[in-house]
Design a protein around this motif. Structure first.
Motif, PDB file in Angstrom:
ATOM      1  N   ALA A 124       0.840  -1.203   0.000  1.00  0.00           N
ATOM      2  CA  ALA A 124       0.000   0.000   0.000  1.00  0.00           C
ATOM      3  C   ALA A 124       0.874   1.251   0.000  1.00  0.00           C
ATOM      4  O   ALA A 124       2.074   1.192   0.271  1.00  0.00           O
ATOM      5  N   LEU A 125       0.254   2.369  -0.299  1.00  0.00           N
ATOM      6  CA  LEU A 125       0.967   3.637  -0.371  1.00  0.00           C
ATOM      7  C   LEU A 125       0.599   4.488   0.847  1.00  0.00           C
ATOM      8  O   LEU A 125      -0.582   4.772   1.056  1.00  0.00           O
ATOM      9  N   PRO A 126       1.595   4.879   1.655  1.00  0.00           N
ATOM     10  CA  PRO A 126       1.283   5.747   2.799  1.00  0.00           C
ATOM     11  C   PRO A 126       0.759   7.104   2.307  1.00  0.00           C
ATOM     12  O   PRO A 126       1.371   7.739   1.437  1.00  0.00           O
ATOM     13  N   ALA A 127      -0.366   7.537   2.839  1.00  0.00           N
ATOM     14  CA  ALA A 127      -0.933   8.832   2.447  1.00  0.00           C
ATOM     15  C   ALA A 127       0.040   9.961   2.755  1.00  0.00           C
ATOM     16  O   ALA A 127       0.091  10.965   2.039  1.00  0.00           O
ATOM     17  N   ASN A 128       0.826   9.805   3.808  1.00  0.00           N
ATOM     18  CA  ASN A 128       1.784  10.850   4.184  1.00  0.00           C
ATOM     19  C   ASN A 128       2.857  11.094   3.135  1.00  0.00           C
ATOM     20  O   ASN A 128       3.477  12.156   3.126  1.00  0.00           O
ATOM     21  N   LEU A 129       3.089  10.153   2.255  1.00  0.00           N
ATOM     22  CA  LEU A 129       4.044  10.359   1.164  1.00  0.00           C
ATOM     23  C   LEU A 129       3.621  11.569   0.331  1.00  0.00           C
ATOM     24  O   LEU A 129       4.434  12.425  -0.009  1.00  0.00           O
ATOM     25  N   VAL A 130       2.331  11.642   0.045  1.00  0.00           N
ATOM     26  CA  VAL A 130       1.791  12.758  -0.732  1.00  0.00           C
ATOM     27  C   VAL A 130       1.665  14.005   0.138  1.00  0.00           C
ATOM     28  O   VAL A 130       2.078  15.097  -0.249  1.00  0.00           O
ATOM     29  N   LEU A 131       1.087  13.844   1.331  1.00  0.00           N
ATOM     30  CA  LEU A 131       0.810  14.991   2.195  1.00  0.00           C
ATOM     31  C   LEU A 131       2.075  15.726   2.614  1.00  0.00           C
ATOM     32  O   LEU A 131       2.111  16.965   2.610  1.00  0.00           O
ATOM     33  N   ASN A 132       3.117  14.997   2.961  1.00  0.00           N
ATOM     34  CA  ASN A 132       4.376  15.643   3.366  1.00  0.00           C
ATOM     35  C   ASN A 132       5.001  16.436   2.221  1.00  0.00           C
ATOM     36  O   ASN A 132       5.509  17.537   2.425  1.00  0.00           O
ATOM     37  N   ALA A 133       4.955  15.882   1.024  1.00  0.00           N
ATOM     38  CA  ALA A 133       5.509  16.597  -0.134  1.00  0.00           C
ATOM     39  C   ALA A 133       4.731  17.878  -0.389  1.00  0.00           C
ATOM     40  O   ALA A 133       5.322  18.924  -0.690  1.00  0.00           O
ATOM     41  N   MET A 134       3.423  17.823  -0.251  1.00  0.00           N
ATOM     42  CA  MET A 134       2.601  19.016  -0.454  1.00  0.00           C
ATOM     43  C   MET A 134       2.926  20.084   0.593  1.00  0.00           C
ATOM     44  O   MET A 134       3.087  21.256   0.257  1.00  0.00           O
ATOM     45  N   GLU A 135       3.014  19.673   1.852  1.00  0.00           N
ATOM     46  CA  GLU A 135       3.285  20.628   2.931  1.00  0.00           C
ATOM     47  C   GLU A 135       4.636  21.322   2.755  1.00  0.00           C
ATOM     48  O   GLU A 135       4.784  22.484   3.090  1.00  0.00           O
ATOM     49  N   GLN A 136       5.611  20.613   2.238  1.00  0.00           N
ATOM     50  CA  GLN A 136       6.952  21.171   2.070  1.00  0.00           C
ATOM     51  C   GLN A 136       7.071  22.071   0.850  1.00  0.00           C
ATOM     52  O   GLN A 136       7.980  22.891   0.772  1.00  0.00           O
ATOM     53  N   SER A 137       6.145  21.939  -0.099  1.00  0.00           N
ATOM     54  CA  SER A 137       6.336  22.603  -1.380  1.00  0.00           C
ATOM     55  C   SER A 137       5.374  23.739  -1.692  1.00  0.00           C
ATOM     56  O   SER A 137       5.715  24.623  -2.470  1.00  0.00           O
ATOM     57  N   THR A 138       4.177  23.712  -1.154  1.00  0.00           N
ATOM     58  CA  THR A 138       3.177  24.690  -1.579  1.00  0.00           C
ATOM     59  C   THR A 138       2.600  25.478  -0.413  1.00  0.00           C
ATOM     60  O   THR A 138       2.624  25.030   0.726  1.00  0.00           O
ATOM     61  N   LYS A 139       2.077  26.649  -0.744  1.00  0.00           N
ATOM     62  CA  LYS A 139       1.521  27.551   0.264  1.00  0.00           C
ATOM     63  C   LYS A 139       0.166  27.074   0.776  1.00  0.00           C
ATOM     64  O   LYS A 139      -0.120  27.123   1.964  1.00  0.00           O
ATOM     65  N   VAL A 140      -0.696  26.652  -0.151  1.00  0.00           N
ATOM     66  CA  VAL A 140      -2.056  26.235   0.198  1.00  0.00           C
ATOM     67  C   VAL A 140      -2.262  24.813  -0.311  1.00  0.00           C
ATOM     68  O   VAL A 140      -1.970  24.508  -1.469  1.00  0.00           O
ATOM     69  N   ASN A 141      -2.789  23.949   0.565  1.00  0.00           N
ATOM     70  CA  ASN A 141      -3.018  22.555   0.205  1.00  0.00           C
ATOM     71  C   ASN A 141      -4.447  22.153   0.545  1.00  0.00           C
ATOM     72  O   ASN A 141      -4.927  22.449   1.641  1.00  0.00           O
ATOM     73  N   LEU A 142      -5.077  21.469  -0.374  1.00  0.00           N
ATOM     74  CA  LEU A 142      -6.415  20.927  -0.168  1.00  0.00           C
ATOM     75  C   LEU A 142      -6.345  19.418  -0.359  1.00  0.00           C
ATOM     76  O   LEU A 142      -5.791  18.943  -1.349  1.00  0.00           O
ATOM     77  N   VAL A 143      -6.934  18.676   0.585  1.00  0.00           N
ATOM     78  CA  VAL A 143      -6.881  17.213   0.529  1.00  0.00           C
ATOM     79  C   VAL A 143      -8.288  16.661   0.701  1.00  0.00           C
ATOM     80  O   VAL A 143      -8.995  17.023   1.649  1.00  0.00           O
ATOM     81  N   PHE A 144      -8.681  15.789  -0.231  1.00  0.00           N
ATOM     82  CA  PHE A 144      -9.983  15.138  -0.188  1.00  0.00           C
ATOM     83  C   PHE A 144      -9.749  13.631  -0.266  1.00  0.00           C
ATOM     84  O   PHE A 144      -9.330  13.124  -1.313  1.00  0.00           O
ATOM     85  N   LEU A 145     -10.005  12.941   0.828  1.00  0.00           N
ATOM     86  CA  LEU A 145      -9.846  11.486   0.861  1.00  0.00           C
ATOM     87  C   LEU A 145     -11.236  10.870   0.962  1.00  0.00           C
ATOM     88  O   LEU A 145     -11.877  10.953   2.001  1.00  0.00           O
ATOM     89  N   ASP A 146     -11.674  10.261  -0.111  1.00  0.00           N
ATOM     90  CA  ASP A 146     -12.968   9.604  -0.175  1.00  0.00           C
ATOM     91  C   ASP A 146     -12.695   8.107  -0.162  1.00  0.00           C
ATOM     92  O   ASP A 146     -12.714   7.446  -1.196  1.00  0.00           O
TER      93      ASP A 146
END
Length: 151
Positions: A124-146
């Motif tokens: 499986a893919l850890p969700a934090n792989l994506v979330l951490n990269a977003m937090e380090q790179s962009t000013k505003v982040n939106l996450v929708f996990l359905d």
């Protein structure tokens, strides 16, 4: 008086440059429906397709993945992470199976074979792989996990 006109001109020039500079928006959209080893889901594929189309219409640079294996999920996430550089806003939409173990969330690819929680790191893919990269790179982040999330 010339100083006043200079500042007005400078302010108007600055305002026009700011509005001319379009905000750079990137998105990652993943929808997994066609699972091989767990219950198939009806909606994620179509939801992700619709979300991807709408975000594209709204001017996002969208990376889309539908019914992805683990290898394909990793490649898709890597492609998205490369686009995060200098982005003003990042959006992540995931629809599919998900699992939470010890407070860690995992996104389940369509080819996952999960027998025990020890398989998560390999299947499986850890969700934090994506979330951490977003937090380090962009000013505003939106996450929708359905996600149908099970322990």
């Amino acid at each position: 008086m010339a100083v006043k006109h200079f500042f007005c001109f400078f302010f108007l020039l600055l305002l026009s440059l700011t509005s001319a500079h379009a905000e750079r928006r990137v998105a990652l959209v993943i929808g997994n429906s066609g699972y091989a080893n767990v219950a198939e889901l009806k909606n994620p594929y179509n939801d992700a397709k619709g979300m991807s189309d709408k975000l594209t219409d709204l001017g996002f640079d969208v990376v889309t993945g539908l019914d992805l294996s683990l290898r394909d999920m990793r490649q898709t996430v890597r492609e998205f992470i490369k686009k995060l550089d200098n982005a003003d806003l990042a959006l992540f939409f995931y629809a599919g199976h998900g699992i939470q173990v010890n407070g860690e969330n995992y996104l389940v690819p369509v080819d996952a074979e999960l027998s025990t929680h020890l398989d998560l790191d390999f299947e499986a893919l850890p969700a934090n792989l994506v979330l951490n990269a977003m937090e380090q790179s962009t000013k505003v982040n939106l996450v929708f996990l359905d996600a149908c999330r099970n322990n």
